[in-house]
Enzyme design. Structure first.
Site, PDB file in Angstrom:
ATOM      1  N   GLU A  97      57.171  35.368  60.197  1.00 27.91           N
ATOM      2  CA  GLU A  97      57.848  34.519  61.174  1.00 27.91           C
ATOM      3  C   GLU A  97      56.866  34.140  62.270  1.00 27.91           C
ATOM      4  O   GLU A  97      56.118  34.992  62.754  1.00 27.91           O
ATOM      5  CB  GLU A  97      59.050  35.234  61.818  1.00 27.91           C
ATOM      6  CG  GLU A  97      60.179  35.573  60.872  1.00 27.91           C
ATOM      7  CD  GLU A  97      61.331  36.271  61.589  1.00 27.91           C
ATOM      8  OE1 GLU A  97      61.379  36.233  62.845  1.00 27.91           O
ATOM      9  OE2 GLU A  97      62.177  36.859  60.900  1.00 27.91           O
ATOM     10  N   GLU A 124      61.788  43.447  60.534  1.00 32.42           N
ATOM     11  CA  GLU A 124      61.708  43.993  61.894  1.00 32.42           C
ATOM     12  C   GLU A 124      62.382  45.360  62.014  1.00 32.42           C
ATOM     13  O   GLU A 124      63.331  45.536  62.788  1.00 32.42           O
ATOM     14  CB  GLU A 124      62.297  42.994  62.900  1.00 32.42           C
ATOM     15  CG  GLU A 124      61.523  41.695  62.936  1.00 32.42           C
ATOM     16  CD  GLU A 124      62.027  40.696  63.976  1.00 32.42           C
ATOM     17  OE1 GLU A 124      63.044  40.981  64.631  1.00 32.42           O
ATOM     18  OE2 GLU A 124      61.379  39.636  64.139  1.00 32.42           O
TER      19      GLU A 124
END
Length: 591
Positions: A314, A195
Protein backbone atom coordinates in the site's frame (compact mmCIF):
# COMPACT_ATOMS: atom_id res chain seq x y z
CA UNK A 1 -5.08 0.19 5.49
CA UNK A 2 -7.93 0.81 7.91
CA UNK A 3 -10.01 3.19 5.81
CA UNK A 4 -13.78 3.17 6.30
CA UNK A 5 -14.71 5.09 3.14
CA UNK A 6 -15.28 4.25 0.12
CA UNK A 7 -19.82 -1.19 -13.75
CA UNK A 8 -21.47 -1.99 -16.44
CA UNK A 9 -22.02 -5.19 -18.49
CA UNK A 10 -19.27 -7.81 -18.57
CA UNK A 11 -16.90 -7.66 -21.50
CA UNK A 12 -16.05 -10.91 -23.26
CA UNK A 13 -13.68 -13.06 -21.22
CA UNK A 14 -11.67 -13.43 -24.41
CA UNK A 15 -10.18 -9.96 -23.83
CA UNK A 16 -7.64 -11.59 -21.51
CA UNK A 17 -5.87 -12.94 -24.60
CA UNK A 18 -4.40 -9.46 -25.06
CA UNK A 19 -2.52 -9.69 -21.78
CA UNK A 20 0.51 -11.69 -23.06
CA UNK A 21 1.07 -9.12 -25.82
CA UNK A 22 0.78 -6.27 -23.31
CA UNK A 23 3.24 -8.01 -21.01
CA UNK A 24 5.84 -8.39 -23.74
CA UNK A 25 5.46 -4.76 -24.81
CA UNK A 26 5.61 -3.56 -21.23
CA UNK A 27 8.81 -5.46 -20.52
CA UNK A 28 10.39 -4.06 -23.68
CA UNK A 29 9.41 -0.58 -22.57
CA UNK A 30 10.94 -1.10 -19.14
CA UNK A 31 7.68 -0.81 -17.16
CA UNK A 32 8.59 -3.61 -14.79
CA UNK A 33 10.94 -1.46 -12.76
CA UNK A 34 13.57 -4.17 -13.14
CA UNK A 35 14.72 -6.95 -15.44
CA UNK A 36 12.34 -9.73 -16.34
CA UNK A 37 14.70 -11.72 -18.55
CA UNK A 38 15.40 -14.48 -16.05
CA UNK A 39 14.31 -18.04 -16.70
CA UNK A 40 10.62 -18.71 -16.23
CA UNK A 41 8.79 -21.59 -14.62
CA UNK A 42 7.68 -23.60 -17.65
CA UNK A 43 5.37 -25.90 -15.73
CA UNK A 44 2.01 -25.59 -17.45
CA UNK A 45 -0.38 -23.21 -15.75
CA UNK A 46 -4.08 -24.10 -15.45
CA UNK A 47 -6.46 -22.78 -18.08
CA UNK A 48 -7.20 -19.09 -17.55
CA UNK A 49 -3.69 -18.01 -16.63
CA UNK A 50 -2.24 -15.61 -19.19
CA UNK A 51 1.20 -15.35 -17.59
CA UNK A 52 4.25 -17.56 -17.20
CA UNK A 53 5.60 -16.81 -13.75
CA UNK A 54 9.38 -16.31 -13.56
CA UNK A 55 11.14 -18.96 -11.50
CA UNK A 56 12.96 -16.43 -9.29
CA UNK A 57 10.74 -14.65 -6.81
CA UNK A 58 12.67 -11.44 -7.44
CA UNK A 59 11.81 -11.55 -11.15
CA UNK A 60 8.19 -12.52 -10.51
CA UNK A 61 7.66 -9.56 -8.17
CA UNK A 62 9.36 -7.23 -10.69
CA UNK A 63 6.86 -8.49 -13.29
CA UNK A 64 4.03 -7.40 -10.96
CA UNK A 65 4.99 -3.73 -11.15
CA UNK A 66 2.86 -1.61 -11.11
CA UNK A 67 0.16 -2.84 -8.75
CA UNK A 68 -3.24 -1.59 -7.56
CA UNK A 69 -5.45 -2.22 -4.52
CA UNK A 70 -9.14 -3.11 -4.68
CA UNK A 71 -9.61 -1.18 -1.44
CA UNK A 72 -12.77 -0.82 0.66
CA UNK A 73 -14.56 -3.59 -1.18
CA UNK A 74 -14.14 -7.22 -0.15
CA UNK A 75 -12.41 -5.86 2.95
CA UNK A 76 -15.43 -3.66 3.77
CA UNK A 77 -17.34 -4.43 6.95
CA UNK A 78 -19.67 -6.21 6.96
CA UNK A 79 -20.40 -6.47 3.23
CA UNK A 80 -18.85 -5.59 -0.11
CA UNK A 81 -20.93 -2.47 -0.77
CA UNK A 82 -21.03 -1.07 2.79
CA UNK A 83 -18.13 1.37 2.35
CA UNK A 84 -19.41 3.23 -0.69
CA UNK A 85 -18.21 1.11 -3.60
CA UNK A 86 -20.36 -0.87 -6.05
CA UNK A 87 -20.04 -4.64 -6.39
CA UNK A 88 -17.00 -5.65 -8.38
CA UNK A 89 -17.42 -6.76 -11.98
CA UNK A 90 -15.02 -8.24 -14.50
CA UNK A 91 -14.97 -4.88 -16.30
CA UNK A 92 -13.10 -3.31 -13.39
CA UNK A 93 -10.12 -5.60 -13.90
CA UNK A 94 -10.25 -5.09 -17.66
CA UNK A 95 -9.92 -1.37 -16.99
CA UNK A 96 -7.07 -1.85 -14.52
CA UNK A 97 -5.15 -3.99 -17.03
CA UNK A 98 -5.78 -1.52 -19.85
CA UNK A 99 -4.52 1.29 -17.63
CA UNK A 100 -1.13 -0.44 -17.40
CA UNK A 101 -1.32 -2.22 -14.06
CA UNK A 102 0.10 -5.72 -13.97
CA UNK A 103 -1.15 -6.90 -10.62
CA UNK A 104 -3.91 -6.26 -8.11
CA UNK A 105 -4.06 -6.75 -4.37
CA UNK A 106 -7.48 -7.95 -3.25
CA UNK A 107 -7.89 -7.27 0.47
CA UNK A 108 -10.49 -9.53 2.11
CA UNK A 109 -11.99 -9.29 5.58
CA UNK A 110 -13.33 -12.70 6.59
CA UNK A 111 -14.68 -11.98 10.09
CA UNK A 112 -18.33 -11.28 9.28
CA UNK A 113 -18.54 -14.29 6.98
CA UNK A 114 -17.00 -16.81 9.36
CA UNK A 115 -18.15 -18.52 12.54
CA UNK A 116 -16.44 -17.01 15.58
CA UNK A 117 -16.09 -20.42 17.22
CA UNK A 118 -14.41 -23.64 16.14
CA UNK A 119 -14.15 -24.82 13.44
CA UNK A 120 -14.35 -21.17 12.23
CA UNK A 121 -16.09 -22.08 9.00
CA UNK A 122 -16.13 -19.47 6.24
CA UNK A 123 -19.53 -19.06 4.61
CA UNK A 124 -19.50 -20.98 1.33
CA UNK A 125 -21.32 -18.22 -0.56
CA UNK A 126 -18.76 -15.65 0.53
CA UNK A 127 -15.83 -17.90 -0.33
CA UNK A 128 -17.40 -18.44 -3.74
CA UNK A 129 -17.73 -14.67 -4.23
CA UNK A 130 -14.08 -14.10 -3.32
CA UNK A 131 -13.05 -16.80 -5.78
CA UNK A 132 -15.19 -15.28 -8.51
CA UNK A 133 -13.48 -11.89 -8.07
CA UNK A 134 -10.02 -13.44 -7.91
CA UNK A 135 -10.66 -15.50 -11.04
CA UNK A 136 -11.82 -12.43 -12.98
CA UNK A 137 -8.54 -10.69 -12.20
CA UNK A 138 -6.47 -13.77 -13.04
CA UNK A 139 -8.33 -14.24 -16.32
CA UNK A 140 -7.45 -10.66 -17.24
CA UNK A 141 -3.78 -11.63 -17.12
CA UNK A 142 -3.11 -9.92 -13.80
CA UNK A 143 -1.12 -11.19 -10.85
CA UNK A 144 -3.31 -11.23 -7.74
CA UNK A 145 -2.41 -10.88 -4.06
CA UNK A 146 -5.09 -12.31 -1.74
CA UNK A 147 -4.94 -11.72 2.00
CA UNK A 148 -6.54 -11.65 5.45
CA UNK A 149 -7.19 -7.94 5.96
CA UNK A 150 -9.16 -6.13 8.70
CA UNK A 151 -9.31 -9.33 10.71
CA UNK A 152 -5.97 -8.04 12.00
CA UNK A 153 -7.67 -5.49 14.27
CA UNK A 154 -10.94 -7.36 14.73
CA UNK A 155 -9.69 -10.56 16.33
CA UNK A 156 -6.04 -11.28 15.50
CA UNK A 157 -4.90 -8.40 17.72
CA UNK A 158 -6.33 -10.29 20.72
CA UNK A 159 -3.69 -13.00 20.39
CA UNK A 160 -1.70 -11.93 23.49
CA UNK A 161 -4.74 -12.64 25.69
CA UNK A 162 -6.22 -15.50 23.65
CA UNK A 163 -3.21 -17.12 22.05
CA UNK A 164 -4.65 -20.56 21.32
CA UNK A 165 -8.05 -19.30 20.17
CA UNK A 166 -6.64 -16.73 17.75
CA UNK A 167 -4.04 -19.13 16.38
CA UNK A 168 -6.68 -21.80 15.81
CA UNK A 169 -8.93 -19.37 13.97
CA UNK A 170 -6.04 -18.01 11.90
CA UNK A 171 -4.93 -21.52 10.96
CA UNK A 172 -8.47 -22.57 10.07
CA UNK A 173 -8.95 -19.48 7.92
CA UNK A 174 -5.83 -20.14 5.91
CA UNK A 175 -6.55 -23.87 5.66
CA UNK A 176 -9.88 -23.04 4.02
CA UNK A 177 -8.40 -20.40 1.71
CA UNK A 178 -5.56 -22.74 0.74
CA UNK A 179 -7.97 -25.56 -0.03
CA UNK A 180 -10.22 -23.34 -2.16
CA UNK A 181 -7.39 -21.84 -4.20
CA UNK A 182 -4.90 -24.74 -4.24
CA UNK A 183 -5.19 -25.29 -7.99
CA UNK A 184 -5.15 -21.66 -9.06
CA UNK A 185 -2.17 -20.56 -11.21
CA UNK A 186 0.94 -19.24 -9.50
CA UNK A 187 -0.04 -15.75 -10.59
CA UNK A 188 -2.13 -15.86 -7.39
CA UNK A 189 -0.12 -14.93 -4.29
CA UNK A 190 -1.14 -15.27 -0.64
CA UNK A 191 -0.39 -12.58 1.97
CA UNK A 192 -0.59 -13.87 5.54
CA UNK A 193 -2.12 -10.83 7.27
CA UNK A 194 -2.51 -7.12 6.63
CA UNK A 195 -0.95 -4.65 9.09
CA UNK A 196 -0.70 -7.15 11.97
CA UNK A 197 -1.11 -5.73 15.46
CA UNK A 198 -1.21 -7.16 18.97
CA UNK A 199 -2.82 -5.32 21.87
CA UNK A 200 -1.23 -5.06 25.31
CA UNK A 201 2.02 -6.68 24.21
CA UNK A 202 5.67 -5.69 24.43
CA UNK A 203 7.79 -5.23 21.32
CA UNK A 204 9.47 -8.58 22.00
CA UNK A 205 6.11 -10.32 22.39
CA UNK A 206 4.78 -8.79 19.18
CA UNK A 207 7.80 -9.99 17.23
CA UNK A 208 7.38 -13.50 18.60
CA UNK A 209 3.65 -13.63 17.86
CA UNK A 210 4.06 -12.34 14.29
CA UNK A 211 6.82 -14.87 13.68
CA UNK A 212 4.45 -17.58 14.89
CA UNK A 213 1.65 -16.43 12.58
CA UNK A 214 3.90 -16.13 9.55
CA UNK A 215 5.51 -19.53 10.06
CA UNK A 216 2.16 -21.20 10.74
CA UNK A 217 0.73 -19.60 7.58
CA UNK A 218 3.70 -20.90 5.62
CA UNK A 219 3.31 -24.44 6.94
CA UNK A 220 -0.44 -24.57 6.28
CA UNK A 221 -0.21 -23.28 2.72
CA UNK A 222 2.73 -25.46 1.75
CA UNK A 223 1.15 -28.63 3.17
CA UNK A 224 -2.14 -28.06 1.34
CA UNK A 225 -0.74 -29.36 -1.95
CA UNK A 226 -1.51 -28.42 -5.52
CA UNK A 227 -0.03 -25.13 -6.67
CA UNK A 228 0.40 -24.10 -3.05
CA UNK A 229 3.59 -26.15 -2.78
CA UNK A 230 5.51 -23.43 -4.61
CA UNK A 231 3.08 -20.50 -4.58
CA UNK A 232 4.63 -17.10 -3.87
CA UNK A 233 3.87 -16.12 -0.27
CA UNK A 234 3.93 -12.59 1.12
CA UNK A 235 4.96 -11.96 4.73
CA UNK A 236 4.47 -8.62 6.56
CA UNK A 237 6.37 -6.71 9.18
CA UNK A 238 4.66 -5.61 12.39
CA UNK A 239 1.93 -3.22 11.22
CA UNK A 240 3.48 -3.42 7.72
CA UNK A 241 5.74 -0.65 9.02
CA UNK A 242 9.12 -0.22 7.24
CA UNK A 243 11.06 0.44 10.46
CA UNK A 244 14.48 -1.18 10.61
CA UNK A 245 13.78 -3.31 13.70
CA UNK A 246 10.56 -4.69 12.22
CA UNK A 247 12.24 -5.49 8.90
CA UNK A 248 15.11 -7.17 10.73
CA UNK A 249 12.59 -9.38 12.53
CA UNK A 250 10.92 -10.29 9.25
CA UNK A 251 14.26 -11.02 7.61
CA UNK A 252 15.02 -13.46 10.43
CA UNK A 253 11.68 -15.20 9.86
CA UNK A 254 12.16 -15.46 6.09
CA UNK A 255 15.67 -16.87 6.42
CA UNK A 256 14.51 -19.42 8.99
CA UNK A 257 11.88 -20.76 6.55
CA UNK A 258 14.52 -21.47 3.88
CA UNK A 259 12.02 -21.02 1.05
CA UNK A 260 12.98 -19.21 -2.16
CA UNK A 261 9.35 -18.30 -2.92
CA UNK A 262 8.88 -15.78 -0.11
CA UNK A 263 8.29 -12.03 -0.40
CA UNK A 264 8.53 -9.25 2.21
CA UNK A 265 5.78 -6.63 2.40
CA UNK A 266 5.52 -3.19 4.01
CA UNK A 267 3.36 -0.09 3.48
CA UNK A 268 4.34 3.54 3.04
CA UNK A 269 2.14 6.64 3.28
CA UNK A 270 4.81 9.30 3.51
CA UNK A 271 6.15 11.45 6.32
CA UNK A 272 3.19 11.51 8.70
CA UNK A 273 2.93 15.31 9.29
CA UNK A 274 2.95 15.90 5.54
CA UNK A 275 0.68 12.96 4.74
CA UNK A 276 -2.24 14.41 6.75
CA UNK A 277 -1.11 18.07 7.08
CA UNK A 278 -0.43 18.33 10.79
CA UNK A 279 2.45 19.79 12.82
CA UNK A 280 3.19 22.29 10.05
CA UNK A 281 3.62 19.65 7.35
CA UNK A 282 2.33 21.88 4.57
CA UNK A 283 5.14 21.26 2.05
CA UNK A 284 6.96 18.25 0.66
CA UNK A 285 10.15 19.52 2.23
CA UNK A 286 13.57 18.02 2.92
CA UNK A 287 12.36 16.20 6.03
CA UNK A 288 9.56 14.52 4.07
CA UNK A 289 11.89 13.65 1.20
CA UNK A 290 14.49 12.18 3.53
CA UNK A 291 11.87 10.05 5.27
CA UNK A 292 10.92 8.52 1.92
CA UNK A 293 14.53 8.03 0.82
CA UNK A 294 15.44 6.39 4.12
CA UNK A 295 12.44 4.02 3.98
CA UNK A 296 13.35 2.76 0.52
CA UNK A 297 17.03 2.47 1.47
CA UNK A 298 16.03 0.23 4.39
CA UNK A 299 13.88 -1.95 2.10
CA UNK A 300 16.73 -2.26 -0.37
CA UNK A 301 19.45 -3.03 2.15
CA UNK A 302 17.42 -5.37 4.35
CA UNK A 303 15.71 -7.40 1.63
CA UNK A 304 16.37 -6.59 -2.04
CA UNK A 305 20.16 -6.63 -1.70
CA UNK A 306 19.79 -10.08 -0.12
CA UNK A 307 17.69 -11.40 -2.99
CA UNK A 308 14.38 -11.13 -1.09
CA UNK A 309 11.81 -9.19 -3.13
CA UNK A 310 9.69 -6.45 -1.60
CA UNK A 311 6.04 -5.93 -2.49
CA UNK A 312 5.05 -2.54 -1.09
CA UNK A 313 1.42 -3.49 -0.59
CA UNK A 314 0.00 0.00 0.00
CA UNK A 315 1.14 3.53 -0.74
CA UNK A 316 -0.37 6.96 -1.10
CA UNK A 317 -0.99 9.89 1.21
CA UNK A 318 -3.33 9.51 4.17
CA UNK A 319 -5.00 12.85 3.46
CA UNK A 320 -4.95 12.94 -0.35
CA UNK A 321 -6.88 12.71 -2.53
CA UNK A 322 -10.30 13.08 -0.95
CA UNK A 323 -12.73 14.74 -3.32
CA UNK A 324 -15.43 14.78 -0.63
CA UNK A 325 -13.54 17.34 1.48
CA UNK A 326 -11.22 20.34 1.04
CA UNK A 327 -7.82 19.04 0.01
CA UNK A 328 -5.64 18.93 3.09
CA UNK A 329 -2.45 18.34 1.07
CA UNK A 330 -1.71 21.08 -1.45
CA UNK A 331 -1.94 19.65 -4.96
CA UNK A 332 1.51 20.52 -6.25
CA UNK A 333 3.13 19.27 -3.04
CA UNK A 334 1.25 15.98 -3.42
CA UNK A 335 2.44 15.63 -7.03
CA UNK A 336 6.03 16.11 -5.88
CA UNK A 337 5.57 13.27 -3.41
CA UNK A 338 4.19 10.87 -6.05
CA UNK A 339 6.93 11.81 -8.51
CA UNK A 340 9.64 11.19 -5.93
CA UNK A 341 7.98 7.99 -4.73
CA UNK A 342 8.06 6.41 -8.20
CA UNK A 343 11.72 7.28 -8.64
CA UNK A 344 12.76 5.94 -5.23
CA UNK A 345 10.84 2.69 -5.77
CA UNK A 346 12.58 2.09 -9.10
CA UNK A 347 15.99 2.77 -7.58
CA UNK A 348 15.31 0.31 -4.76
CA UNK A 349 13.84 -2.36 -7.03
CA UNK A 350 10.56 -2.41 -5.11
CA UNK A 351 7.16 -3.23 -6.60
CA UNK A 352 4.46 -0.83 -5.42
CA UNK A 353 0.67 -1.12 -5.02
CA UNK A 354 -1.41 2.06 -5.00
CA UNK A 355 -4.01 2.02 -2.22
CA UNK A 356 -7.27 2.96 -3.91
CA UNK A 357 -10.20 3.24 -1.47
CA UNK A 358 -12.61 3.66 -4.33
CA UNK A 359 -14.95 6.06 -6.05
CA UNK A 360 -14.20 9.12 -3.90
CA UNK A 361 -10.43 8.93 -4.51
CA UNK A 362 -8.64 7.56 -7.59
CA UNK A 363 -10.76 5.28 -9.82
CA UNK A 364 -14.49 5.92 -9.96
CA UNK A 365 -15.85 2.37 -9.70
CA UNK A 366 -19.19 3.40 -11.24
CA UNK A 367 -17.86 5.05 -14.40
CA UNK A 368 -14.48 3.24 -14.50
CA UNK A 369 -12.86 6.62 -15.13
CA UNK A 370 -10.10 8.27 -13.10
CA UNK A 371 -11.50 10.93 -10.81
CA UNK A 372 -8.40 13.05 -11.42
CA UNK A 373 -6.72 12.08 -14.72
CA UNK A 374 -3.84 14.52 -14.18
CA UNK A 375 -3.01 12.95 -10.83
CA UNK A 376 -2.96 9.42 -12.18
CA UNK A 377 -0.79 10.66 -15.07
CA UNK A 378 1.84 11.74 -12.54
CA UNK A 379 1.65 8.39 -10.78
CA UNK A 380 2.01 6.55 -14.09
CA UNK A 381 4.93 8.71 -15.21
CA UNK A 382 6.75 7.74 -12.03
CA UNK A 383 6.71 4.10 -13.13
CA UNK A 384 9.27 4.80 -15.85
CA UNK A 385 10.84 8.25 -15.63
CA UNK A 386 11.42 11.44 -13.67
CA UNK A 387 9.63 14.73 -14.17
CA UNK A 388 10.70 18.25 -13.31
CA UNK A 389 8.83 20.09 -10.54
CA UNK A 390 9.22 23.41 -8.74
CA UNK A 391 9.32 24.90 -5.26
CA UNK A 392 5.58 25.59 -5.56
CA UNK A 393 2.82 25.44 -8.16
CA UNK A 394 1.55 28.99 -7.66
CA UNK A 395 2.93 32.48 -8.07
CA UNK A 396 0.98 34.98 -5.94
CA UNK A 397 0.70 38.50 -7.33
CA UNK A 398 -0.70 41.00 -4.75
CA UNK A 399 -3.51 43.08 -6.23
CA UNK A 400 -2.98 45.97 -3.81
CA UNK A 401 0.63 46.50 -4.91
CA UNK A 402 2.38 47.36 -8.17
CA UNK A 403 3.27 44.21 -10.10
CA UNK A 404 6.90 43.13 -9.76
CA UNK A 405 8.86 40.13 -11.02
CA UNK A 406 8.19 36.88 -9.14
CA UNK A 407 9.25 33.31 -9.55
CA UNK A 408 9.90 29.79 -8.34
CA UNK A 409 12.87 27.46 -8.03
CA UNK A 410 12.87 24.52 -10.42
CA UNK A 411 13.56 20.99 -9.20
CA UNK A 412 15.07 19.53 -12.35
CA UNK A 413 15.30 15.95 -11.08
CA UNK A 414 17.88 15.11 -13.71
CA UNK A 415 16.00 16.80 -16.56
CA UNK A 416 16.70 20.00 -18.49
CA UNK A 417 14.34 22.96 -18.65
CA UNK A 418 12.91 23.32 -22.17
CA UNK A 419 10.73 26.40 -21.88
CA UNK A 420 7.58 27.98 -20.51
CA UNK A 421 4.20 27.89 -22.26
CA UNK A 422 0.87 29.65 -21.78
CA UNK A 423 -1.56 27.45 -23.65
CA UNK A 424 -0.14 27.03 -27.16
CA UNK A 425 2.06 30.12 -26.85
CA UNK A 426 5.70 29.72 -25.87
CA UNK A 427 6.87 32.53 -23.62
CA UNK A 428 10.06 34.32 -24.58
CA UNK A 429 13.11 34.10 -22.36
CA UNK A 430 14.44 37.55 -21.55
CA UNK A 431 11.14 39.25 -22.25
CA UNK A 432 8.67 37.08 -20.30
CA UNK A 433 10.96 35.26 -17.92
CA UNK A 434 14.56 34.81 -16.91
CA UNK A 435 16.34 31.66 -15.80
CA UNK A 436 19.10 32.05 -13.24
CA UNK A 437 21.63 29.26 -12.60
CA UNK A 438 19.39 26.89 -14.60
CA UNK A 439 16.92 26.59 -11.72
CA UNK A 440 15.57 29.99 -10.66
CA UNK A 441 12.63 30.77 -12.96
CA UNK A 442 11.47 34.40 -12.64
CA UNK A 443 8.46 35.83 -14.45
CA UNK A 444 8.97 39.45 -15.47
CA UNK A 445 6.66 42.25 -14.33
CA UNK A 446 5.58 42.69 -17.95
CA UNK A 447 4.58 39.06 -18.35
CA UNK A 448 2.73 39.04 -15.03
CA UNK A 449 0.89 42.23 -16.01
CA UNK A 450 -0.28 40.60 -19.21
CA UNK A 451 -1.14 37.27 -17.55
CA UNK A 452 -3.12 38.72 -14.65
CA UNK A 453 -5.30 40.77 -17.02
CA UNK A 454 -8.09 42.47 -15.03
CA UNK A 455 -6.50 41.15 -11.82
CA UNK A 456 -9.55 39.32 -10.54
CA UNK A 457 -8.82 37.44 -7.33
CA UNK A 458 -7.85 33.82 -7.93
CA UNK A 459 -6.11 31.98 -10.75
CA UNK A 460 -5.64 34.29 -13.74
CA UNK A 461 -3.45 32.05 -15.89
CA UNK A 462 -1.94 28.56 -15.90
CA UNK A 463 1.53 28.07 -17.34
CA UNK A 464 3.48 24.94 -18.21
CA UNK A 465 7.17 24.54 -17.44
CA UNK A 466 8.38 21.84 -19.83
CA UNK A 467 11.41 19.64 -19.38
CA UNK A 468 13.50 17.28 -21.47
CA UNK A 469 11.46 14.30 -20.25
CA UNK A 470 8.52 13.50 -18.03
CA UNK A 471 5.45 15.65 -17.46
CA UNK A 472 5.26 19.45 -17.57
CA UNK A 473 4.85 21.34 -14.30
CA UNK A 474 1.68 23.43 -14.01
CA UNK A 475 2.31 26.89 -12.60
CA UNK A 476 -0.69 29.02 -11.66
CA UNK A 477 -0.52 32.80 -11.65
CA UNK A 478 -2.77 33.95 -8.80
CA UNK A 479 -3.98 37.43 -7.96
CA UNK A 480 -4.39 37.77 -4.21
CA UNK A 481 -4.31 40.11 -1.24
CA UNK A 482 -4.10 39.62 2.49
CA UNK A 483 -7.26 37.73 3.58
CA UNK A 484 -9.61 39.44 6.02
CA UNK A 485 -11.14 37.72 9.08
CA UNK A 486 -14.20 39.08 10.90
CA UNK A 487 -15.65 38.78 14.40
CA UNK A 488 -18.24 36.06 14.96
CA UNK A 489 -20.36 34.27 17.55
CA UNK A 490 -21.68 30.74 17.43
CA UNK A 491 -22.03 27.41 19.17
CA UNK A 492 -19.54 24.60 19.72
CA UNK A 493 -21.44 22.44 17.23
CA UNK A 494 -21.42 25.12 14.51
CA UNK A 495 -18.86 27.91 14.49
CA UNK A 496 -17.26 29.57 11.49
CA UNK A 497 -14.81 32.42 11.01
CA UNK A 498 -16.03 34.83 8.28
CA UNK A 499 -13.15 35.00 5.81
CA UNK A 500 -12.51 37.05 2.71
CA UNK A 501 -9.89 34.84 1.06
CA UNK A 502 -9.07 37.34 -1.69
CA UNK A 503 -7.56 34.65 -3.87
CA UNK A 504 -5.39 33.09 -1.16
CA UNK A 505 -5.34 29.45 -0.06
CA UNK A 506 -5.37 28.23 3.55
CA UNK A 507 -2.38 26.10 4.54
CA UNK A 508 -2.60 25.39 8.28
CA UNK A 509 -3.69 26.70 11.69
CA UNK A 510 -1.83 27.07 14.97
CA UNK A 511 -3.71 27.13 18.29
CA UNK A 512 -2.22 28.28 21.62
CA UNK A 513 -3.45 29.30 25.06
CA UNK A 514 -2.25 32.46 26.71
CA UNK A 515 0.48 30.56 28.58
CA UNK A 516 1.92 29.35 25.28
CA UNK A 517 0.71 25.75 25.61
CA UNK A 518 -0.95 24.01 22.70
CA UNK A 519 -4.73 24.13 22.34
CA UNK A 520 -7.01 21.65 20.59
CA UNK A 521 -7.17 17.89 20.09
CA UNK A 522 -3.50 17.63 19.20
CA UNK A 523 -1.51 18.62 22.27
CA UNK A 524 1.96 17.67 20.97
CA UNK A 525 2.02 20.44 18.36
CA UNK A 526 0.33 23.83 18.01
CA UNK A 527 -0.32 23.09 14.32
CA UNK A 528 -3.67 21.34 14.23
CA UNK A 529 -4.77 18.71 11.72
CA UNK A 530 -6.33 19.99 8.51
CA UNK A 531 -9.99 18.93 8.13
CA UNK A 532 -10.05 17.49 11.66
CA UNK A 533 -9.68 20.74 13.63
CA UNK A 534 -10.37 23.30 10.92
CA UNK A 535 -11.14 23.45 7.22
CA UNK A 536 -11.71 26.15 4.64
CA UNK A 537 -15.10 26.66 3.05
CA UNK A 538 -14.17 28.77 0.05
CA UNK A 539 -17.65 28.97 -1.56
CA UNK A 540 -19.17 30.34 1.66
CA UNK A 541 -16.24 32.57 2.62
CA UNK A 542 -15.59 30.98 6.01
CA UNK A 543 -13.12 28.88 7.94
CA UNK A 544 -14.87 26.12 9.85
CA UNK A 545 -13.67 25.29 13.36
CA UNK A 546 -14.87 21.75 13.94
CA UNK A 547 -16.91 20.66 16.97
CA UNK A 548 -14.10 18.25 17.90
CA UNK A 549 -11.62 21.12 18.07
CA UNK A 550 -13.93 23.40 20.04
CA UNK A 551 -14.92 20.64 22.47
CA UNK A 552 -11.22 20.10 23.22
CA UNK A 553 -10.68 23.73 24.30
CA UNK A 554 -10.47 24.63 27.97
CA UNK A 555 -13.50 26.44 29.35
CA UNK A 556 -13.26 30.23 29.47
CA UNK A 557 -9.65 30.47 28.28
CA UNK A 558 -8.63 32.73 25.43
CA UNK A 559 -7.11 30.83 22.52
CA UNK A 560 -4.97 32.51 19.88
CA UNK A 561 -5.30 31.02 16.42
CA UNK A 562 -2.77 31.77 13.70
CA UNK A 563 -3.95 31.02 10.19
CA UNK A 564 -1.17 30.42 7.64
CA UNK A 565 -1.84 30.90 3.93
CA UNK A 566 0.20 29.59 1.02
CA UNK A 567 1.00 33.11 -0.15
CA UNK A 568 2.94 33.57 3.10
CA UNK A 569 0.29 35.66 4.84
CA UNK A 570 -0.37 34.97 8.55
CA UNK A 571 -3.47 36.17 10.40
CA UNK A 572 -4.26 35.94 14.11
CA UNK A 573 -7.68 35.37 15.64
CA UNK A 574 -8.98 34.92 19.21
CA UNK A 575 -11.63 32.39 20.23
CA UNK A 576 -13.12 31.70 23.67
CA UNK A 577 -15.53 28.96 24.69
CA UNK A 578 -18.13 29.52 27.42
CA UNK A 579 -20.41 26.51 27.83
CA UNK A 580 -21.70 25.76 24.36
CA UNK A 581 -21.15 29.32 23.15
CA UNK A 582 -18.11 30.51 21.20
CA UNK A 583 -16.96 34.03 20.44
CA UNK A 584 -14.36 34.90 17.84
CA UNK A 585 -12.46 38.16 17.52
CA UNK A 586 -10.14 39.35 14.82
CA UNK A 587 -6.68 40.38 16.07
CA UNK A 588 -5.49 43.59 14.45
CA UNK A 589 -1.69 43.70 14.08
CA UNK A 590 0.03 46.42 16.04
CA UNK A 591 1.02 49.31 13.83
Amino acid sequence: MQDLRQPAHHRSRGTSRLAPLFLVLAVLLGLAGGTSTAATDHTAEPTGSAIRVPARAMDAVAAMQPSWNLGNTLDAIPHEENWGNPKVTRDLFTTIREEGFRSVRIPVTWSDHQSATAPYTVDATYMSRVKEVVDWALDEGLYVVLNVHHDSWQWIKKMPADHDGVLARFNSTWAQISRTFRDEPRTLLFESVNEPQFENATAEQKAKLLHELNTSFHKIVRSSGGRNTDRLLVLPTDGCTPSQNFMDDLYTTIKSLNDRHLIATVHYYGWYPFSINIAGGTHYDEVARNDLNDAFARMRDTFVARDIPVYLGEYGLLGYPDHNHPSRVERGEALKYYEHFGHAARLAGVTTALWDPGTWAYLNRETLQWTDPALIAWIKAGWTTRSGTASFDKVFVPKSEPITAKGVTLNLNGTKFRGLWHGKTELVEGRDYTLWDKTRLVLTAGALTRLTGDREYGVNATLQARFSRGLPWQLEVVTSDEPVLSDATGKTDAFTVPTQYKGDVLATMEARYGDGSNAGQTDWTPYQEFNKSFKPDYPNDTIILTPAFLDALREGELVTLTFHFYSGEKLMYHVKKSGDSVTGTRVTPAS
